[in-house]
Motif scaffolding. Structure first.
Motif, PDB file in Angstrom:
ATOM      1  N   SER A  87       0.830  -1.211   0.000  1.00 38.31           N
ATOM      2  CA  SER A  87       0.000   0.000   0.000  1.00 38.31           C
ATOM      3  C   SER A  87       0.864   1.259   0.000  1.00 38.31           C
ATOM      4  N   ARG A  88       2.164   1.112   0.251  1.00 42.40           N
ATOM      5  CA  ARG A  88       3.065   2.265   0.319  1.00 42.40           C
ATOM      6  C   ARG A  88       3.395   2.762  -1.090  1.00 42.40           C
ATOM      7  N   PRO A  89       3.782   4.046  -1.217  1.00 41.01           N
ATOM      8  CA  PRO A  89       4.284   4.521  -2.511  1.00 41.01           C
ATOM      9  C   PRO A  89       5.484   3.675  -2.956  1.00 41.01           C
ATOM     10  N   LYS A  90       5.649   3.517  -4.244  1.00 36.42           N
ATOM     11  CA  LYS A  90       6.709   2.636  -4.749  1.00 36.42           C
ATOM     12  C   LYS A  90       8.085   3.089  -4.288  1.00 36.42           C
ATOM     13  N   ASP A  91       8.338   4.387  -4.255  1.00 36.51           N
ATOM     14  CA  ASP A  91       9.643   4.874  -3.808  1.00 36.51           C
ATOM     15  C   ASP A  91       9.904   4.499  -2.346  1.00 36.51           C
ATOM     16  N   SER A  92       8.850   4.486  -1.533  1.00 32.57           N
ATOM     17  CA  SER A  92       9.000   4.079  -0.133  1.00 32.57           C
ATOM     18  C   SER A  92       9.301   2.589  -0.034  1.00 32.57           C
ATOM     19  N   GLN A  93       8.693   1.799  -0.920  1.00 36.86           N
ATOM     20  CA  GLN A  93       8.995   0.373  -0.959  1.00 36.86           C
ATOM     21  C   GLN A  93      10.463   0.146  -1.312  1.00 36.86           C
ATOM     22  N   ILE A  94      10.945   0.887  -2.291  1.00 40.45           N
ATOM     23  CA  ILE A  94      12.349   0.757  -2.699  1.00 40.45           C
ATOM     24  C   ILE A  94      13.274   1.190  -1.576  1.00 40.45           C
ATOM     25  N   ALA A  95      12.911   2.258  -0.886  1.00 39.91           N
ATOM     26  CA  ALA A  95      13.749   2.760   0.207  1.00 39.91           C
ATOM     27  C   ALA A  95      13.909   1.724   1.309  1.00 39.91           C
ATOM     28  N   SER A 109      18.142   0.729   2.884  1.00 40.86           N
ATOM     29  CA  SER A 109      18.801   1.015   4.161  1.00 40.86           C
ATOM     30  C   SER A 109      18.876  -0.195   5.080  1.00 40.86           C
ATOM     31  N   GLN A 110      20.077  -0.513   5.527  1.00 44.73           N
ATOM     32  CA  GLN A 110      20.272  -1.440   6.635  1.00 44.73           C
ATOM     33  C   GLN A 110      20.200  -0.598   7.907  1.00 44.73           C
ATOM     34  N   GLN A 111      18.987  -0.360   8.357  1.00 45.95           N
ATOM     35  CA  GLN A 111      18.724   0.650   9.373  1.00 45.95           C
ATOM     36  C   GLN A 111      19.599   0.471  10.611  1.00 45.95           C
ATOM     37  N   SER A 112      20.123   1.584  11.098  1.00 48.74           N
ATOM     38  CA  SER A 112      20.965   1.688  12.295  1.00 48.74           C
ATOM     39  C   SER A 112      22.409   1.242  12.063  1.00 48.74           C
ATOM     40  N   SER A 113      22.731   0.735  10.844  1.00 48.99           N
ATOM     41  CA  SER A 113      24.122   0.390  10.556  1.00 48.99           C
ATOM     42  C   SER A 113      24.896   1.651  10.177  1.00 48.99           C
ATOM     43  N   ARG A 114      26.218   1.613  10.341  1.00 48.13           N
ATOM     44  CA  ARG A 114      27.060   2.761  10.022  1.00 48.13           C
ATOM     45  C   ARG A 114      27.356   2.791   8.525  1.00 48.13           C
ATOM     46  N   ILE A 115      27.275   3.997   7.927  1.00 48.16           N
ATOM     47  CA  ILE A 115      27.589   4.171   6.506  1.00 48.16           C
ATOM     48  C   ILE A 115      28.575   5.319   6.363  1.00 48.16           C
ATOM     49  N   SER A 116      29.306   5.322   5.256  1.00 43.57           N
ATOM     50  CA  SER A 116      30.357   6.323   5.060  1.00 43.57           C
ATOM     51  C   SER A 116      29.804   7.673   4.620  1.00 43.57           C
ATOM     52  N   THR A 117      28.867   7.668   3.656  1.00 47.43           N
ATOM     53  CA  THR A 117      28.313   8.919   3.132  1.00 47.43           C
ATOM     54  C   THR A 117      26.859   8.709   2.734  1.00 47.43           C
ATOM     55  N   ARG A 118      26.131   9.823   2.586  1.00 43.25           N
ATOM     56  CA  ARG A 118      24.751   9.745   2.089  1.00 43.25           C
ATOM     57  C   ARG A 118      24.716   9.209   0.668  1.00 43.25           C
ATOM     58  N   GLY A 119      25.793   9.476  -0.078  1.00 43.54           N
ATOM     59  CA  GLY A 119      25.848   9.034  -1.457  1.00 43.54           C
ATOM     60  C   GLY A 119      25.682   7.532  -1.617  1.00 43.54           C
ATOM     61  N   VAL A 120      26.090   6.767  -0.614  1.00 44.93           N
ATOM     62  CA  VAL A 120      25.921   5.317  -0.649  1.00 44.93           C
ATOM     63  C   VAL A 120      24.441   4.973  -0.757  1.00 44.93           C
ATOM     64  N   LEU A 121      23.616   5.657   0.061  1.00 45.36           N
ATOM     65  CA  LEU A 121      22.171   5.407   0.022  1.00 45.36           C
ATOM     66  C   LEU A 121      21.560   5.847  -1.303  1.00 45.36           C
ATOM     67  N   GLU A 122      21.958   7.030  -1.760  1.00 46.86           N
ATOM     68  CA  GLU A 122      21.372   7.567  -2.984  1.00 46.86           C
ATOM     69  C   GLU A 122      21.707   6.709  -4.197  1.00 46.86           C
ATOM     70  N   SER A 123      22.937   6.228  -4.252  1.00 46.86           N
ATOM     71  CA  SER A 123      23.338   5.373  -5.374  1.00 46.86           C
ATOM     72  C   SER A 123      22.562   4.061  -5.367  1.00 46.86           C
ATOM     73  N   LYS A 124      22.426   3.480  -4.184  1.00 50.76           N
ATOM     74  CA  LYS A 124      21.694   2.231  -4.062  1.00 50.76           C
ATOM     75  C   LYS A 124      20.224   2.416  -4.425  1.00 50.76           C
ATOM     76  N   PHE A 125      19.657   3.546  -4.005  1.00 49.51           N
ATOM     77  CA  PHE A 125      18.252   3.827  -4.324  1.00 49.51           C
ATOM     78  C   PHE A 125      18.044   3.907  -5.836  1.00 49.51           C
ATOM     79  N   LEU A 126      18.918   4.632  -6.530  1.00 52.82           N
ATOM     80  CA  LEU A 126      18.787   4.770  -7.978  1.00 52.82           C
ATOM     81  C   LEU A 126      18.969   3.431  -8.679  1.00 52.82           C
ATOM     82  N   GLU A 127      19.899   2.623  -8.166  1.00 48.77           N
ATOM     83  CA  GLU A 127      20.124   1.296  -8.749  1.00 48.77           C
ATOM     84  C   GLU A 127      18.877   0.419  -8.636  1.00 48.77           C
TER      85      GLU A 127
END
Length: 217
Positions: A131-139, A143-161
């Motif tokens: 029932s969620r918007p498709k972008d929310s489903q992809i999001a 994210s491996q929530q609460s895990s440490r990441i180096s930059t926001r770019g890691v999330l953005e690249s994965k989202f686009l992929e």
């Protein structure tokens, strides 16, 4: 060093004048009052009226809090969804005692719920996920929530992929995404009052009904 603002915040205060809460006005079922207050918050267009603070504790008894959105409620409890690898989900797995707080400051109100968390069924999770918007489903996949990441770019690249990957088809439910229902063992209603004489009532569940008591502010 303390700033000037830090020195002055003790003087920040206002009177709570939006009305009281009396025992004679309380319904026997606390969800009736909760729904009334939530409806008023929605109709007043209070930002994020379903936002609630979820408090959990870790294995060492250290508390942790975060804001999530309420997605459903009924006599069985209050429901929210999350990554099952998140800090809150891991802490719930260790100790399922959870406290919720709805901070409706616009009306000088708070509602606090205490109860036990239980995992939602796969069917409940799947129904809400789609029932969620498709972008929310992809999001949810990104994210491996609460895990440490180096930059926001890691999330953005994965989202686009993943957005490209799921461009034509449905987004499958991640195995690590689910939800919880918090049972209602206690629910407290707080209404701000003049001269800090606030009105507080607590409902406590018994086998067949709710006990209602007024608490000192």
């Amino acid at each position: 060093m303390p700033t000037q603002l830090s020195d002055n915040i003790a003087d920040l205060r206002r009177e709570y004048t939006q009305g009281g809460l009396r025992r004679k006005d309380l319904p026997e079922d606390p969800l009736v009052l909760f729904e009334r207050w939530l409806k008023q918050a929605c109709e007043a267009q209070v930002p994020d009226p379903t936002a609630m603070c979820v408090a959990t504790v870790d294995s060492q008894g250290r508390p942790s809090q975060r804001i999530v959105l309420l997605k459903h409620y009924d006599e069985k409890g209050f429901v929210f969804y999350t990554n099952l690898g998140s800090r809150k989900a891991q802490q719930i797995a260790q100790n399922n005692q959870v406290n919720l707080l709805f901070p409706w400051h616009f009306f000088d109100r708070q509602v606090m719920v205490s109860g036990k968390a239980e995992r939602l069924s796969s069917m409940e999770v799947l129904k809400y996920f789609h029932s969620r918007p498709k972008d929310s489903q992809i999001a949810a996949w990104v994210s491996q929530q609460s895990s440490r990441i180096s930059t926001r770019g890691v999330l953005e690249s994965k989202f686009l992929e993943l957005k490209q990957k799921f461009l034509q088809g449905d987004v499958p439910l991640p195995s690590f995404w689910g939800g919880f229902r918090i049972s209602i063992e206690e629910i407290e209603f707080w209404q701000g009052g003049v001269n800090r004489l606030h009105d507080r009532f607590i409902y406590q569940r018994t086998e067949n009904h709710w006990n209602i008591d007024r608490l000192a502010p």
